[in-house]
Design a protein around this motif. Structure first.
Motif, PDB file in Angstrom:
ATOM      1  N   GLY A  30      10.872  10.861   7.807  1.00  0.00           N
ATOM      2  CA  GLY A  30       9.667  10.643   7.030  1.00  0.00           C
ATOM      3  C   GLY A  30       9.919   9.602   5.962  1.00  0.00           C
ATOM      4  O   GLY A  30      11.049   9.430   5.488  1.00  0.00           O
ATOM      5  N   VAL A  31       8.871   8.870   5.604  1.00  0.00           N
ATOM      6  CA  VAL A  31       8.948   7.880   4.518  1.00  0.00           C
ATOM      7  C   VAL A  31       7.727   8.051   3.636  1.00  0.00           C
ATOM      8  O   VAL A  31       6.775   8.758   3.981  1.00  0.00           O
ATOM      9  N   GLY A  32       7.722   7.399   2.500  1.00  0.00           N
ATOM     10  CA  GLY A  32       6.564   7.458   1.625  1.00  0.00           C
ATOM     11  C   GLY A  32       6.772   6.675   0.351  1.00  0.00           C
ATOM     12  O   GLY A  32       7.913   6.365  -0.019  1.00  0.00           O
ATOM     13  N   GLN A  33       5.681   6.344  -0.295  1.00  0.00           N
ATOM     14  CA  GLN A  33       5.723   5.648  -1.574  1.00  0.00           C
ATOM     15  C   GLN A  33       4.317   5.580  -2.160  1.00  0.00           C
ATOM     16  O   GLN A  33       3.336   5.773  -1.445  1.00  0.00           O
ATOM     17  N   PRO A  34       4.208   5.280  -3.439  1.00  0.00           N
ATOM     18  CA  PRO A  34       2.923   4.899  -4.002  1.00  0.00           C
ATOM     19  C   PRO A  34       2.713   3.407  -3.773  1.00  0.00           C
ATOM     20  O   PRO A  34       3.592   2.719  -3.244  1.00  0.00           O
ATOM     21  N   SER A  35       1.558   2.882  -4.165  1.00  0.00           N
ATOM     22  CA  SER A  35       1.373   1.434  -4.167  1.00  0.00           C
ATOM     23  C   SER A  35       2.404   0.804  -5.103  1.00  0.00           C
ATOM     24  O   SER A  35       2.734   1.367  -6.154  1.00  0.00           O
ATOM     25  N   LEU A  36       2.907  -0.366  -4.710  1.00  0.00           N
ATOM     26  CA  LEU A  36       3.920  -1.060  -5.510  1.00  0.00           C
ATOM     27  C   LEU A  36       3.527  -2.517  -5.714  1.00  0.00           C
ATOM     28  O   LEU A  36       3.079  -3.183  -4.771  1.00  0.00           O
TER      29      LEU A  36
ATOM     30  N   ILE B 237      10.160  -4.841  -8.857  1.00  0.00           N
ATOM     31  CA  ILE B 237       8.979  -3.978  -8.898  1.00  0.00           C
ATOM     32  C   ILE B 237       8.406  -3.977 -10.315  1.00  0.00           C
ATOM     33  O   ILE B 237       9.043  -3.516 -11.256  1.00  0.00           O
ATOM     34  N   ARG B 238       7.205  -4.509 -10.444  1.00  0.00           N
ATOM     35  CA  ARG B 238       6.564  -4.579 -11.767  1.00  0.00           C
ATOM     36  C   ARG B 238       5.793  -3.302 -12.071  1.00  0.00           C
ATOM     37  O   ARG B 238       5.821  -2.810 -13.199  1.00  0.00           O
ATOM     38  N   HIS B 239       5.072  -2.780 -11.075  1.00  0.00           N
ATOM     39  CA  HIS B 239       4.256  -1.580 -11.286  1.00  0.00           C
ATOM     40  C   HIS B 239       4.499  -0.569 -10.180  1.00  0.00           C
ATOM     41  O   HIS B 239       4.662  -0.937  -9.013  1.00  0.00           O
ATOM     42  N   VAL B 240       4.484   0.718 -10.545  1.00  0.00           N
ATOM     43  CA  VAL B 240       4.557   1.821  -9.597  1.00  0.00           C
ATOM     44  C   VAL B 240       3.231   2.569  -9.652  1.00  0.00           C
ATOM     45  O   VAL B 240       2.811   3.027 -10.722  1.00  0.00           O
ATOM     46  N   GLY B 241       2.577   2.703  -8.509  1.00  0.00           N
ATOM     47  CA  GLY B 241       1.227   3.246  -8.469  1.00  0.00           C
ATOM     48  C   GLY B 241       1.138   4.748  -8.680  1.00  0.00           C
ATOM     49  O   GLY B 241       2.135   5.484  -8.599  1.00  0.00           O
ATOM     50  N   ASP B 242      -0.085   5.212  -8.911  1.00  0.00           N
ATOM     51  CA  ASP B 242      -0.351   6.633  -9.139  1.00  0.00           C
ATOM     52  C   ASP B 242      -0.855   7.326  -7.872  1.00  0.00           C
ATOM     53  O   ASP B 242      -1.394   8.434  -7.943  1.00  0.00           O
ATOM     54  N   ASP B 243      -0.659   6.679  -6.710  1.00  0.00           N
ATOM     55  CA  ASP B 243      -1.264   7.152  -5.463  1.00  0.00           C
ATOM     56  C   ASP B 243      -0.214   7.458  -4.389  1.00  0.00           C
ATOM     57  O   ASP B 243      -0.398   7.163  -3.216  1.00  0.00           O
ATOM     58  N   MET B 244       0.887   8.086  -4.799  1.00  0.00           N
ATOM     59  CA  MET B 244       1.976   8.344  -3.857  1.00  0.00           C
ATOM     60  C   MET B 244       1.482   9.118  -2.620  1.00  0.00           C
ATOM     61  O   MET B 244       0.728  10.083  -2.737  1.00  0.00           O
ATOM     62  N   GLU B 245       1.906   8.650  -1.441  1.00  0.00           N
ATOM     63  CA  GLU B 245       1.595   9.320  -0.185  1.00  0.00           C
ATOM     64  C   GLU B 245       2.833   9.340   0.692  1.00  0.00           C
ATOM     65  O   GLU B 245       3.668   8.434   0.629  1.00  0.00           O
ATOM     66  N   LEU B 246       2.934  10.381   1.524  1.00  0.00           N
ATOM     67  CA  LEU B 246       3.903  10.395   2.603  1.00  0.00           C
ATOM     68  C   LEU B 246       3.259   9.813   3.851  1.00  0.00           C
ATOM     69  O   LEU B 246       2.031   9.803   3.986  1.00  0.00           O
ATOM     70  N   ASP B 247       4.084   9.310   4.765  1.00  0.00           N
ATOM     71  CA  ASP B 247       3.537   8.745   5.995  1.00  0.00           C
ATOM     72  C   ASP B 247       2.934   9.862   6.848  1.00  0.00           C
ATOM     73  O   ASP B 247       3.198  11.044   6.616  1.00  0.00           O
ATOM     74  N   PRO B 248       2.135   9.524   7.869  1.00  0.00           N
ATOM     75  CA  PRO B 248       1.443  10.563   8.646  1.00  0.00           C
ATOM     76  C   PRO B 248       2.317  11.287   9.651  1.00  0.00           C
ATOM     77  O   PRO B 248       1.822  12.157  10.379  1.00  0.00           O
ATOM     78  N   GLY B 249       3.598  10.958   9.732  1.00  0.00           N
ATOM     79  CA  GLY B 249       4.491  11.685  10.630  1.00  0.00           C
ATOM     80  C   GLY B 249       4.809  10.931  11.893  1.00  0.00           C
ATOM     81  O   GLY B 249       4.719  11.483  12.998  1.00  0.00           O
ATOM     82  N   ILE B 250       5.220   9.660  11.739  1.00  0.00           N
ATOM     83  CA  ILE B 250       5.443   8.811  12.918  1.00  0.00           C
ATOM     84  C   ILE B 250       6.801   8.123  12.908  1.00  0.00           C
ATOM     85  O   ILE B 250       7.127   7.374  13.824  1.00  0.00           O
TER      86      ILE B 250
ATOM     87  N   GLY C 244       0.811  -1.195   0.000  1.00  0.00           N
ATOM     88  CA  GLY C 244       0.000   0.000   0.000  1.00  0.00           C
ATOM     89  C   GLY C 244       0.855   1.261   0.000  1.00  0.00           C
ATOM     90  O   GLY C 244       2.071   1.221   0.208  1.00  0.00           O
ATOM     91  N   PRO C 245       0.235   2.430  -0.222  1.00  0.00           N
ATOM     92  CA  PRO C 245       0.989   3.689  -0.260  1.00  0.00           C
ATOM     93  C   PRO C 245       1.268   4.226   1.138  1.00  0.00           C
ATOM     94  O   PRO C 245       0.650   3.813   2.116  1.00  0.00           O
ATOM     95  N   GLY C 246       2.198   5.192   1.232  1.00  0.00           N
ATOM     96  CA  GLY C 246       2.445   5.886   2.484  1.00  0.00           C
ATOM     97  C   GLY C 246       3.424   5.174   3.391  1.00  0.00           C
ATOM     98  O   GLY C 246       4.575   4.921   3.017  1.00  0.00           O
ATOM     99  N   TRP C 247       2.962   4.828   4.609  1.00  0.00           N
ATOM    100  CA  TRP C 247       3.833   4.256   5.628  1.00  0.00           C
ATOM    101  C   TRP C 247       4.567   2.990   5.196  1.00  0.00           C
ATOM    102  O   TRP C 247       5.711   2.770   5.633  1.00  0.00           O
ATOM    103  N   PRO C 248       4.019   2.104   4.342  1.00  0.00           N
ATOM    104  CA  PRO C 248       4.818   0.956   3.884  1.00  0.00           C
ATOM    105  C   PRO C 248       6.140   1.337   3.231  1.00  0.00           C
ATOM    106  O   PRO C 248       7.014   0.481   3.049  1.00  0.00           O
ATOM    107  N   GLY C 249       6.324   2.629   2.908  1.00  0.00           N
ATOM    108  CA  GLY C 249       7.619   3.086   2.416  1.00  0.00           C
ATOM    109  C   GLY C 249       8.735   2.892   3.430  1.00  0.00           C
ATOM    110  O   GLY C 249       9.917   3.029   3.085  1.00  0.00           O
ATOM    111  N   VAL C 250       8.387   2.546   4.680  1.00  0.00           N
ATOM    112  CA  VAL C 250       9.421   2.248   5.677  1.00  0.00           C
ATOM    113  C   VAL C 250      10.258   1.051   5.249  1.00  0.00           C
ATOM    114  O   VAL C 250      11.431   0.937   5.610  1.00  0.00           O
ATOM    115  N   LEU C 251       9.678   0.159   4.444  1.00  0.00           N
ATOM    116  CA  LEU C 251      10.458  -0.982   3.940  1.00  0.00           C
ATOM    117  C   LEU C 251      11.585  -0.484   3.040  1.00  0.00           C
ATOM    118  O   LEU C 251      12.735  -0.929   3.160  1.00  0.00           O
ATOM    119  N   LEU C 252      11.290   0.446   2.138  1.00  0.00           N
ATOM    120  CA  LEU C 252      12.332   0.999   1.276  1.00  0.00           C
ATOM    121  C   LEU C 252      13.357   1.779   2.094  1.00  0.00           C
ATOM    122  O   LEU C 252      14.562   1.723   1.819  1.00  0.00           O
TER     123      LEU C 252
END
Length: 470
Positions: free
Chosen positions: A453-459, A427-440, A242-250
């Protein structure tokens, strides 16, 4: 006007500059980092105010750099005698060294957050009242709620970075955060949900009902989803993140490997690969410390260098690293404003600020529709990573099985296992719904924790190893 850093102490700016000048004579770099901070945290749990704390601290960290060696000393005693003892200790690194002092950081008028003190406004009783409102609101939403924990915290850090020739950089850094955790029970089974938000902003930016009420509903929704979850499978699966906070993996799996110290020492999986195609095309990752009000943002880093937007990977190609002053000087490149420290008691090192992947053009619904048998991981907890190899293990706090393009049962116990450099190429697809995390975000490295801060679109990531409970 009183000096906000040195007031009420035995040390003044004139004495500090004189001792610093002696310390840095013949060195390659260094600074005096002076800080005074105040912080508070209030936790409302089980229907009552369980803890309330307020702390203040002040002190200095003195650093002298000669070649690759750094001498560092710190003290909570702001006095000429204490600073002189620190100076005598750190100068040992320059014995026999005749260096040329690095240029001072360029000046900036950039200000990314207000000069406020969240610990003073609003007053204490209003903060307690807010937490009580949150507790009552959540409990009224559903009889399955058995416990609510709400935490409100704020800090103000005032810093001064003194360099050679009387140069000085000041910064006042506020931070606020609100966390809500809900535990729900059904037929003897208990599960939790968690939501947080925060940033470098005043409390009223996160405490309005239009902010915390949706947070409370979301925390309850997560708990109720987990009450219905079943044991996760194990094996190789395509996974949509999913977008947003899952960017912590990256952040963990590849971000640390792009920090200048690991690159210079050759211990990163990305060392020596500048210009190489290290990720799928369409993948662009940046570190940006200039986003107003964000948790990982800084007007200047902890060495006085203005932060900037640094492109790390562009269309899959490795194009940049994150640098502090020491590693940048030794590598013959410019610092990028990534020299950070937890407090005056810690030496700076290259660290991330807000690190995120830019968006693409594929809707999340299309990604899921392409999955025959996979996992949709919409929210993340913590994880671990080996920076040298990039291998990681991450826990998902909300995940679902996907069959024939449809989201089906919720899963518990999902862990994602892999290595960062390899995943970037899966990574096969990069989503169009990029979000930053809520600040945690809080990032740990070498025993130091700093806000990020972290963030990403759906991947859409192909063939990730999933460790399950079944």
């Amino acid at each position: 006007m009183a000096d906000f850093v040195f007031e009420d102490s035995d040390l003044d700016a004139v004495a500090a500059e004189r001792i610093l000048s002696d310390t840095l004579r013949g060195a390659d770099d260094g600074e005096l980092f002076v800080e005074r901070s105040s912080s508070e945290a209030l936790t409302f749990d089980d229907g009552r105010l369980k803890t309330a704390s307020f702390d203040t601290s002040r002190g200095f960290g003195l650093r002298c750099v000669a070649g690759e060696a750094s001498g560092f000393a710190q003290s909570s005693e702001l006095s000429p005698d204490s600073l002189k003892r620190a100076s005598d200790a750190v100068q040992l690194v320059k014995v026999g060294h005749d260096g040329v002092m690095s240029e001072i950081p360029r000046r900036t008028n950039m200000s990314l957050y207000p000069d406020i003190d969240p610990t003073e406004d609003p007053i204490f009783k209003d903060k307690v009242s807010l937490l009580q409102q949150i507790d009552g609101f959540v409990r009224a939403l559903d009889p399955e709620v058995v416990q609510v924990t709400a935490t409100l915290s704020g800090t103000r850090r005032g810093i001064a970075i003194l360099k050679q020739d009387g140069a000085r950089i000041n910064d006042v850094r506020p931070m606020v955060r609100l966390n809500i955790m809900v535990i729900a029970e059904r037929n003897g089974r208990r599960e939790s949900g968690y939501v947080g938000t925060g940033g470098r902003k005043p409390y009223d930016a996160i405490t309005d009902p239009s902010i915390w009420q949706p947070m409370a509903r979301e925390a309850l929704r997560q708990a109720q989803v987990n009450l219905e979850s079943v044991d996760a499978p194990a094996g190789q699966f395509d996974v949509v993140l999913g977008p947003g906070w899952p960017g912590v993996l990256l952040h963990e799996a590849m971000g640390h490997g792009l920090e200048g110290d690991f690159i210079r020492k050759g211990t990163s999986a990305f060392a020596g690969r500048l210009g190489d195609q290290v990720a799928s095309r369409g993948v662009t990752i940046v570190d940006d410390g200039t986003l107003p009000g964000r948790r990982g943002s800084l007007s200047v880093d902890d060495e006085g260098t203005p932060t900037e937007r640094t492109v790390l990977i562009e269309d899959g190609k490795l194009v940049g690293y994150m640098q502090d002053r020491l590693n940048a000087r030794l590598m013959g490149v410019a610092p990028t404003g990534n020299g950070r420290r937890e407090s005056f008691a810690h030496a700076p090192m290259p660290r991330m600020t807000n690190t995120f992947m830019l968006g693409g053009d594929i809707p999340q619904a299309q990604m899921i529709s392409e999955m025959k048998d996979g996992i949709f991981a919409s929210n993340f907890g913590g994880g671990q990573v080996d920076i040298t190899s990039g291998k990681f293990v991450f826990q998902c706090t909300e995940a679902y099985r996907v069959r024939n393009g449809k989201i089906e049962e919720a899963l518990k116990g999902v862990t994602l296992i892999g290595d960062g450099p390899k995943v970037l190429g899966q990574i096969r697809h990069v989503g169009d719904d990029m979000e930053l995390d809520p600040g945690i975000g809080v990032c740990g490295k070498a025993g130091q924790g700093v806000p990020v801060g972290v963030g990403q679109p759906s991947l859409y990531v192909e063939e990730l190893t999933v460790g399950g409970t079944a």
